[in-house]
Design a protein around this motif. Structure first.
Motif, PDB file in Angstrom:
ATOM      1  N   SER A 175     -10.083   8.157 -14.328  1.00 23.54           N
ATOM      2  CA  SER A 175     -10.658   7.268 -15.349  1.00 23.54           C
ATOM      3  C   SER A 175     -10.615   5.834 -14.843  1.00 23.54           C
ATOM      4  O   SER A 175      -9.590   5.383 -14.328  1.00 23.54           O
ATOM      5  N   PHE A 176     -11.730   5.113 -14.982  1.00 24.27           N
ATOM      6  CA  PHE A 176     -11.766   3.681 -14.661  1.00 24.27           C
ATOM      7  C   PHE A 176     -13.065   3.099 -15.197  1.00 24.27           C
ATOM      8  O   PHE A 176     -13.965   3.828 -15.622  1.00 24.27           O
ATOM      9  N   ALA A 177     -13.164   1.777 -15.170  1.00 22.22           N
ATOM     10  CA  ALA A 177     -14.386   1.085 -15.585  1.00 22.22           C
ATOM     11  C   ALA A 177     -14.688  -0.026 -14.596  1.00 22.22           C
ATOM     12  O   ALA A 177     -13.779  -0.678 -14.072  1.00 22.22           O
ATOM     13  N   CYS A 178     -15.975  -0.234 -14.331  1.00 23.53           N
ATOM     14  CA  CYS A 178     -16.449  -1.330 -13.483  1.00 23.53           C
ATOM     15  C   CYS A 178     -17.230  -2.290 -14.379  1.00 23.53           C
ATOM     16  O   CYS A 178     -18.204  -1.892 -15.023  1.00 23.53           O
ATOM     17  N   LYS A 179     -16.797  -3.549 -14.410  1.00 23.08           N
ATOM     18  CA  LYS A 179     -17.305  -4.504 -15.385  1.00 23.08           C
ATOM     19  C   LYS A 179     -18.373  -5.418 -14.801  1.00 23.08           C
ATOM     20  O   LYS A 179     -18.370  -5.709 -13.601  1.00 23.08           O
ATOM     21  N   PRO A 180     -19.270  -5.907 -15.655  1.00 24.62           N
ATOM     22  CA  PRO A 180     -20.287  -6.863 -15.212  1.00 24.62           C
ATOM     23  C   PRO A 180     -19.648  -8.143 -14.691  1.00 24.62           C
ATOM     24  O   PRO A 180     -18.590  -8.578 -15.179  1.00 24.62           O
ATOM     25  N   GLY A 181     -20.280  -8.732 -13.688  1.00 26.84           N
ATOM     26  CA  GLY A 181     -19.808  -9.986 -13.139  1.00 26.84           C
ATOM     27  C   GLY A 181     -18.633  -9.848 -12.200  1.00 26.84           C
ATOM     28  O   GLY A 181     -18.049 -10.850 -11.779  1.00 26.84           O
ATOM     29  N   ARG A 182     -18.279  -8.607 -11.839  1.00 28.72           N
ATOM     30  CA  ARG A 182     -17.119  -8.379 -10.983  1.00 28.72           C
ATOM     31  C   ARG A 182     -17.437  -7.357  -9.900  1.00 28.72           C
ATOM     32  O   ARG A 182     -18.233  -6.430 -10.115  1.00 28.72           O
ATOM     33  N   VAL A 183     -16.805  -7.540  -8.745  1.00 24.97           N
ATOM     34  CA  VAL A 183     -16.886  -6.577  -7.652  1.00 24.97           C
ATOM     35  C   VAL A 183     -15.642  -5.702  -7.726  1.00 24.97           C
ATOM     36  O   VAL A 183     -14.515  -6.204  -7.672  1.00 24.97           O
ATOM     37  N   THR A 184     -15.854  -4.395  -7.868  1.00 27.64           N
ATOM     38  CA  THR A 184     -14.743  -3.449  -7.929  1.00 27.64           C
ATOM     39  C   THR A 184     -14.636  -2.733  -6.594  1.00 27.64           C
ATOM     40  O   THR A 184     -15.571  -2.055  -6.160  1.00 27.64           O
ATOM     41  N   GLY A 185     -13.502  -2.895  -5.905  1.00 26.84           N
ATOM     42  CA  GLY A 185     -13.262  -2.212  -4.648  1.00 26.84           C
ATOM     43  C   GLY A 185     -12.646  -0.850  -4.900  1.00 26.84           C
ATOM     44  O   GLY A 185     -11.659  -0.724  -5.634  1.00 26.84           O
ATOM     45  N   PHE A 186     -13.241   0.187  -4.288  1.00 29.50           N
ATOM     46  CA  PHE A 186     -12.807   1.574  -4.485  1.00 29.50           C
ATOM     47  C   PHE A 186     -12.216   2.046  -3.155  1.00 29.50           C
ATOM     48  O   PHE A 186     -12.933   2.206  -2.165  1.00 29.50           O
ATOM     49  N   LEU A 187     -10.895   2.259  -3.128  1.00 29.39           N
ATOM     50  CA  LEU A 187     -10.174   2.498  -1.888  1.00 29.39           C
ATOM     51  C   LEU A 187      -9.431   3.819  -1.918  1.00 29.39           C
ATOM     52  O   LEU A 187      -8.983   4.274  -2.964  1.00 29.39           O
ATOM     53  N   GLY A 188      -9.267   4.407  -0.745  1.00 31.46           N
ATOM     54  CA  GLY A 188      -8.477   5.622  -0.631  1.00 31.46           C
ATOM     55  C   GLY A 188      -8.603   6.190   0.763  1.00 31.46           C
ATOM     56  O   GLY A 188      -9.569   5.898   1.474  1.00 31.46           O
ATOM     57  N   PRO A 189      -7.634   7.015   1.193  1.00 28.81           N
ATOM     58  CA  PRO A 189      -7.718   7.655   2.513  1.00 28.81           C
ATOM     59  C   PRO A 189      -8.914   8.577   2.603  1.00 28.81           C
ATOM     60  O   PRO A 189      -9.555   8.911   1.588  1.00 28.81           O
ATOM     61  N   ASN A 190      -9.234   9.019   3.810  1.00 29.35           N
ATOM     62  CA  ASN A 190     -10.297  10.007   3.988  1.00 29.35           C
ATOM     63  C   ASN A 190     -10.001  11.241   3.147  1.00 29.35           C
ATOM     64  O   ASN A 190      -8.868  11.734   3.125  1.00 29.35           O
ATOM     65  N   GLY A 191     -11.020  11.735   2.448  1.00 27.68           N
ATOM     66  CA  GLY A 191     -10.845  12.930   1.631  1.00 27.68           C
ATOM     67  C   GLY A 191     -10.162  12.694   0.314  1.00 27.68           C
ATOM     68  O   GLY A 191      -9.777  13.644  -0.376  1.00 27.68           O
ATOM     69  N   ALA A 192     -10.023  11.415  -0.093  1.00 27.50           N
ATOM     70  CA  ALA A 192      -9.295  11.113  -1.333  1.00 27.50           C
ATOM     71  C   ALA A 192     -10.109  11.395  -2.576  1.00 27.50           C
ATOM     72  O   ALA A 192      -9.553  11.519  -3.670  1.00 27.50           O
ATOM     73  N   GLY A 193     -11.442  11.459  -2.461  1.00 25.68           N
ATOM     74  CA  GLY A 193     -12.291  11.714  -3.623  1.00 25.68           C
ATOM     75  C   GLY A 193     -13.245  10.577  -3.958  1.00 25.68           C
ATOM     76  O   GLY A 193     -13.956  10.640  -4.968  1.00 25.68           O
ATOM     77  N   LYS A 194     -13.302   9.542  -3.114  1.00 24.60           N
ATOM     78  CA  LYS A 194     -14.166   8.394  -3.401  1.00 24.60           C
ATOM     79  C   LYS A 194     -15.644   8.793  -3.430  1.00 24.60           C
ATOM     80  O   LYS A 194     -16.348   8.510  -4.406  1.00 24.60           O
ATOM     81  N   SER A 195     -16.102   9.416  -2.355  1.00 25.25           N
ATOM     82  CA  SER A 195     -17.527   9.744  -2.272  1.00 25.25           C
ATOM     83  C   SER A 195     -17.936  10.752  -3.337  1.00 25.25           C
ATOM     84  O   SER A 195     -19.027  10.653  -3.921  1.00 25.25           O
TER      85      SER A 195
END
Length: 307
Positions: free
Chosen positions: A24-44
């Protein structure tokens, strides 16, 4: 009006394997949200679900409360770059953008505007994509994402293949986009670039969120910094006590324990301390390694003992 991304209790399973687990998370207007994690963490996987390319097992991923697939002409609202190599190798860059513009009902003059914006020359735009470098493909993919001037940008590793000047250009572009009210979700393994540009951070490991929040708050001083007459012995003692300990830039150890705890462990280990203080503002790499230590694909030697 600008809009936000909302992910609630998102889970994706492939048979017995859970790629994304109650995220669960939210990305807000006017902001850059960095999405980080090791390879295979589930980002893509998470980003593909948001973009309507992969169905979730459970949970939701919406844009202004609507699933991507239910947005009329969605590419005009959400600019997406998930794989710069997934472009028709036999077409020219200009042809790819013109086809996208026609699909979205845009004026074709917009193609020349975004080509100039991403610094692809007319000669380069006329080349077939099979002859593009990775950096050129990234610029073309970003141009495609920006084509309709969308309210949201969602980019997976957009700096891959870019030279230092290109990375600086991308950083400036995304910062200006967010400053105008746009919503940016940016996945990257270039932690330094994320640290420079991001307003908010989401850290994921083994499909679960391990930390999220405003960058300044997450990188605020935590734990302790210690120097001793025998950092190797102290580091081993700290790890044995269940704390994450890492070599600090400039010498010593950073550890996710309070100074009082470190002092007691040093006393029990009969290690003399040279310096002991509360943690300073840490950098993103140190925070990332600490938070994802148990979910890294490449585990440190000797279970993370400081040397």
């Amino acid at each position: 009006m600008f809009i936000m991304i909302t992910v609630e209790h998102l889970t994706k399973r492939y048979g017995d394997y859970t790629a994304v687990n109650d995220v669960s998370f939210a990305c807000k207007p006017g902001r850059v949200t960095g999405f980080l994690g090791p390879n295979g963490a589930g980002k893509s996987t998470t980003m593909r679900i948001i973009a309507g390319l992969t169905p979730p097992t459970s949970g939701t991923a919406t844009i202004a409360g609507v699933n991507y697939r239910d947005i009329p002409n969605p590419a005009t609202q959400v600019g997406v770059l998930l794989d710069a190599s997934a472009q028709h190798a036999g077409r020219t860059g200009a042809e790819i953008l013109r086809l996208s513009a026609m699909t979205m009902g845009l004026d074709l003059t917009r193609v020349d505007e975004v080509l100039a914006w991403v610094s692809l020359t007319p000669e380069e735009a006329g080349r077939r994509v099979r002859n593009y470098s990775l950096g050129m493909r990234q610029r073309l993919g970003i141009a495609n994402a920006l084509l309709a001037n969308p309210k949201i940008l969602m980019l997976d590793e957009p700096a891959n293949g870019l030279d230092p000047a290109g990375i600086h250009w991308m950083r400036t572009l995304l910062r200006e986009y967010a400053d105008r009210g746009g919503t940016v979700l940016l996945s990257s393994h270039l932690l330094h670039e994320i640290e420079i540009i991001a307003d908010d951070l989401i850290v994921i490991g083994q499909g679960r969120i391990v930390a999220q929040g405003a960058k300044d708050e997450l990188l605020a001083g935590t734990g302790a910094h210690v120097k001793s007459t025998d950092d190797q012995t102290l580091g081993q003692a700290l790890v044995d006590a269940g704390f994450a300990a890492h070599p600090a830039q400039g010498g010593g150890i950073t550890v996710d324990a309070e100074p009082e705890q470190v002092g007691r462990i040093a006393l029990d280990s009969r290690v003399s301390l040279i310096e002991l203080r509360g943690g300073d503002n840490t950098n993103l790499e140190a925070m990332f390694l600490q938070l994802t230590e148990q979910t890294q694909r490449e585990q440190p030697v000797n279970q993370g003992v400081v040397r």
